[in-house]
Scaffold this motif. Structure first.
Motif, short mmCIF file in Angstrom:
data_model
loop_
_atom_site.label_atom_id
_atom_site.label_comp_id
_atom_site.label_asym_id
_atom_site.label_seq_id
_atom_site.Cartn_x
_atom_site.Cartn_y
_atom_site.Cartn_z
N VAL A 136 -2.25 -5.05 1.74
CA VAL A 136 -3.24 -4.19 1.11
C VAL A 136 -4.13 -3.62 2.21
O VAL A 136 -4.87 -4.35 2.87
N ASP B 258 -1.28 -5.77 -5.34
CA ASP B 258 -1.08 -7.14 -4.89
C ASP B 258 -0.78 -7.99 -6.11
O ASP B 258 -0.36 -7.47 -7.16
N THR C 185 -2.95 0.59 -4.04
CA THR C 185 -2.63 -0.75 -3.53
C THR C 185 -2.23 -1.65 -4.69
O THR C 185 -2.83 -1.60 -5.77
N THR D 248 0.84 -1.19 0.00
CA THR D 248 0.00 0.00 0.00
C THR D 248 0.87 1.24 0.00
O THR D 248 1.84 1.33 0.76
#
Length: 472
Positions: free
Chosen positions: A445, A383, A381, A288
């Motif tokens: 996140v 991922d 964010t 993040t």
């Protein structure tokens, strides 16, 4: 099935879905099913290969007024391989400044759709009375590099639609509930969820936090904390401009320390001063990223109009033209337009790669054409599945896994002028971009609410700086 029957069926399906999720009885309908209903009329204005021109009208067919800020319309299309797209509004009865356009990716691609243009409205568009319509919305979009595109395989494209008529291949939601149209199979619009995760900070992990509590650009703590205040020549921006470290200053505003980046010009390359602050280490990848940034529409002094770019971004180096391990993720605010835009626009852009000469870019972006002057909470964010951008707690853009980073990056803030064509005066003028804090949490996140809680926890503990992110 008639248009009216289809609309009633879709509204009932949305109402029952909400009732099932919330555990309410079937009589507890969502707001959009309690008297609010819209249809969408469409006509095509271009069948060629240079750009798509979906002209739209939203019609209130219900019994109550509909705030247009609650309405979202989606036009579905099949993206050309490797293409990114740019949205524009040519003309609208409600005013182009009150109409937004962002691109999204379908979770279940089909042979005729894997992307969509989502059209929304600002509060300035007002409320649509029963029986009223928005009037013309003459919209368009094109490939960002203006290469030819193919409309023939686009789900929402109607080549025979040369006059406005109800068109069920675009969808409309009111307050998140689907009230019109049929999406490509398996892709019915769902409301963007408001983050409801706990506001307590997540478990402690590797993180960078900086409250920018420094005395000035020569403060030794800046370098000790891993920051570089740029002074070397080069792009982006006006040729011959100087990157001026002395224009990066720090001051208290209330109880917070604020970093200010001031960029200025007197209408020549030699008089132009850009500013940039960046981490010396390229060690940030998944996780993040967050910052509280104050964008400015008007100069501190002097005439307005310069094509300024105010930013918060992550980036690594381009090893070769079109190298596939390049990565960059941007918040870029243009208060006076630029790059073909006539007025203020906020971009979020995820980069796969590019070639500087001749220019070719592979990226995905979202944008809103509106003023973002003032303080904003920006969250990014990353991922293993997607890149998501938030502005002030609301999802702004969601980009594909193909744009995920392959190498670590630095964290940057800069403010610079694209060119000197926006304002040709030789009167000196300057623009400010302010930054309250920056946060990166490695490999986690966080929701925007969790970001706010984590920042509050640092400040409550009196922690102005922390960096536990290991070197890459």
């Amino acid at each position: 099935m008639s248009d009216q029957t289809r609309t009633r069926t879709v509204r009932l399906r949305a109402a029952l879905a909400v009732a099932a999720v919330t555990g309410l009885g079937a009589t507890a309908l969502p707001a959009a099913a309690a008297g609010e209903a819209v249809t969408v009329q469409y006509r095509q204005s271009a069948t060629g290969s240079d750009q798509v021109e979906p002209w739209l009208k939203v019609v209130n067919t219900g019994t109550t007024g509909v705030p247009l800020s609650q309405v979202k319309v989606r036009y579905y299309f099949k993206a050309d391989a490797g293409a990114s797209y740019t949205y524009a509004c040519s003309w609208a009865v409600k005013g182009c400044a009150n109409i937004t356009g962002t691109f999204g990716t379908l979770p279940h691609p089909t042979a005729t759709a894997d992307r969509y243009l989502e059209v929304g409205f600002t509060a300035g568009a007002g409320t649509l009375a029963p029986g009223a319509d928005t009037g013309d919305m003459q919209l368009r979009f094109h490939r960002s590099n203006w290469q030819p595109l193919n409309q023939g395989d686009d789900y929402s494209f109607g080549p025979a639609q040369t006059a406005y008529a109800n068109w069920a291949k675009v969808t409309a939601t009111v307050g998140g509930a689907l009230v019109w149209g049929t999406a490509p199979a398996g892709n019915e619009p769902t409301p963007t969820p408001t983050p409801t995760d706990p506001t307590t900070p997540p478990p402690t992990g590797a993180a960078l936090f900086d409250d920018f509590d420094y005395t000035g650009h020569t403060d030794p703590a800046i370098g000790a904390h891993g920051w570089s205040v740029r002074s070397n020549a080069g792009g982006p921006g006006v040729p011959g401009a100087t990157w001026a470290p002395e224009n990066v200053t720090f001051a208290k505003e209330g109880t917070n320390s604020i970093m200010n980046l001031r960029s200025s010009t007197a209408g020549t390359g030699e008089s132009t001063r850009h500013t940039e602050v960046l981490t010396k280490a390229t060690k940030f990848k998944n996780g993040t990223y967050a910052a509280r940034v104050r964008f400015s529409d008007a100069p501190v002094s002097g005439p307005d109009g310069d094509r300024v770019v105010q930013t918060f971004f992550t980036i690594n180096d381009l090893k070769a033209p079109m190298a596939d391990d390049y990565a960059e993720y941007d918040f870029e605010y243009l208060p006076n337009g630029g790059w073909g835009e006539p007025a203020n626009i906020l971009y979020t852009t995820s980069w796969e790669t590019y070639r500087p000469d001749p220019w070719e870019a592979v990226n995905q972006h979202s944008e809103v054409r509106a003023s973002y002057a003032g303080w904003h909470d920006l969250v990014l964010t990353i991922d293993d599945n997607s890149i998501v951008y938030y502005v002030d707690g609301q999802e702004f853009g969601r980009h594909d896994a193909r744009y995920l980073p392959e190498r670590p990056m630095s964290i940057n803030f800069n403010q610079w002028l694209i060119d000197l064509a926006g304002q040709t005066s030789t009167t000196p003028r300057s623009y400010d971009q302010k930054v309250d804090y920056v946060l990166h949490v490695k490999d986690q996140v966080l929701t925007p609410a969790q970001v706010a809680a984590k920042v509050a926890a640092y400040r409550s503990a009196g922690t102005a700086f922390e960096d536990t992110v290991p070197a890459s």
